[in-house]
Scaffold this motif. Sequence first.
Motif, PDB file in Angstrom:
ATOM      1  N   GLU A  44       0.831  -1.212   0.000  1.00 63.74           N
ATOM      2  CA  GLU A  44       0.000   0.000   0.000  1.00 63.74           C
ATOM      3  C   GLU A  44       0.864   1.260   0.000  1.00 63.74           C
ATOM      4  N   PHE A  56       2.241   1.822  -3.484  1.00 61.06           N
ATOM      5  CA  PHE A  56       1.276   2.425  -4.397  1.00 61.06           C
ATOM      6  C   PHE A  56       0.954   3.875  -4.039  1.00 61.06           C
ATOM      7  N   SER A  57       1.032   4.222  -2.767  1.00 60.11           N
ATOM      8  CA  SER A  57       0.742   5.609  -2.397  1.00 60.11           C
ATOM      9  C   SER A  57       1.836   6.560  -2.878  1.00 60.11           C
ATOM     10  N   GLU A 103       3.443   5.841  -9.122  1.00 64.48           N
ATOM     11  CA  GLU A 103       2.474   5.580 -10.194  1.00 64.48           C
ATOM     12  C   GLU A 103       3.074   4.493 -11.073  1.00 64.48           C
ATOM     13  N   TYR A 140      -7.301  -6.997  -3.605  1.00 65.93           N
ATOM     14  CA  TYR A 140      -7.243  -5.984  -4.659  1.00 65.93           C
ATOM     15  C   TYR A 140      -8.277  -6.240  -5.745  1.00 65.93           C
ATOM     16  N   GLU A 181     -10.407   0.490  -6.553  1.00 59.90           N
ATOM     17  CA  GLU A 181      -9.212   1.324  -6.698  1.00 59.90           C
ATOM     18  C   GLU A 181      -8.100   0.639  -7.507  1.00 59.90           C
ATOM     19  N   TYR A 182      -8.112  -0.693  -7.550  1.00 61.13           N
ATOM     20  CA  TYR A 182      -7.032  -1.459  -8.174  1.00 61.13           C
ATOM     21  C   TYR A 182      -7.571  -2.451  -9.189  1.00 61.13           C
ATOM     22  N   ARG A 233      -3.014   0.456  -9.876  1.00 66.15           N
ATOM     23  CA  ARG A 233      -4.103   1.361  -9.485  1.00 66.15           C
ATOM     24  C   ARG A 233      -4.838   1.808 -10.736  1.00 66.15           C
ATOM     25  N   ARG A 234      -6.147   1.883 -10.637  1.00 67.02           N
ATOM     26  CA  ARG A 234      -6.963   2.276 -11.792  1.00 67.02           C
ATOM     27  C   ARG A 234      -6.759   3.744 -12.180  1.00 67.02           C
ATOM     28  N   ASP A 235      -6.251   4.546 -11.250  1.00 66.01           N
ATOM     29  CA  ASP A 235      -6.011   5.958 -11.574  1.00 66.01           C
ATOM     30  C   ASP A 235      -4.597   6.206 -12.105  1.00 66.01           C
ATOM     31  N   ASN A 236      -3.855   5.146 -12.369  1.00 65.57           N
ATOM     32  CA  ASN A 236      -2.529   5.292 -12.957  1.00 65.57           C
ATOM     33  C   ASN A 236      -2.690   5.914 -14.349  1.00 65.57           C
TER      34      ASN A 236
END
Length: 174
Positions: free
Chosen positions: A79, A82-83, A86, A114, A119-120, A142-145
């Motif tokens: 975690e 990932f925080s 990217e 996950y 989020e992933y 991560r889906r927001d990558n």
Amino acid sequence: MKELSLDTINSVSPYKVEYDNANKLFKFVSDYHVGFSVAFDENDLLRSGESYQFALTNYGGKKSPRDNKVRTTVLAIVEEFFSKNEAALLYICETGDGMQKMRNRLFHFWFGVYSESDEYLFLPQVIYDEEDNENYAALIIRRDNPKFNDLVTEFTNTITMLNSKPDTNNNYML
């Protein structure tokens, strides 16, 4: 890779995590005196964006009973990764001792969280070698990558290419 915060990791980890600067990995010891290390090795398999191969090692080789605190500690490290980054995370099961199927089940148990997260993306895959032995790999991203689509496409294309059998029919027209 951007530096991870040990304070953040240790604030949620049941086991005390330390960073081994010489070997560039995170280490902790379980209540059962089993030593674990977690490493993120830069990987060039995916060229569309930043990716790292995730490695979890029982560095003493001592048998470890099922210990949910190990899972919680490893997930705290991931975690934090990932925080701060990217990047895509690749997992490839060790195959040298024939225990890859067991490792894959454990990996799914630990990281299946996950697949339940919006989020992933957790994308496990099977790669078959020349003897049709199963080898296991997975992508966690991560889906927001910002490179999400490119990295996922490249990963799935790579798996497809690795699983395609070469054409052994040598039909040449003369």
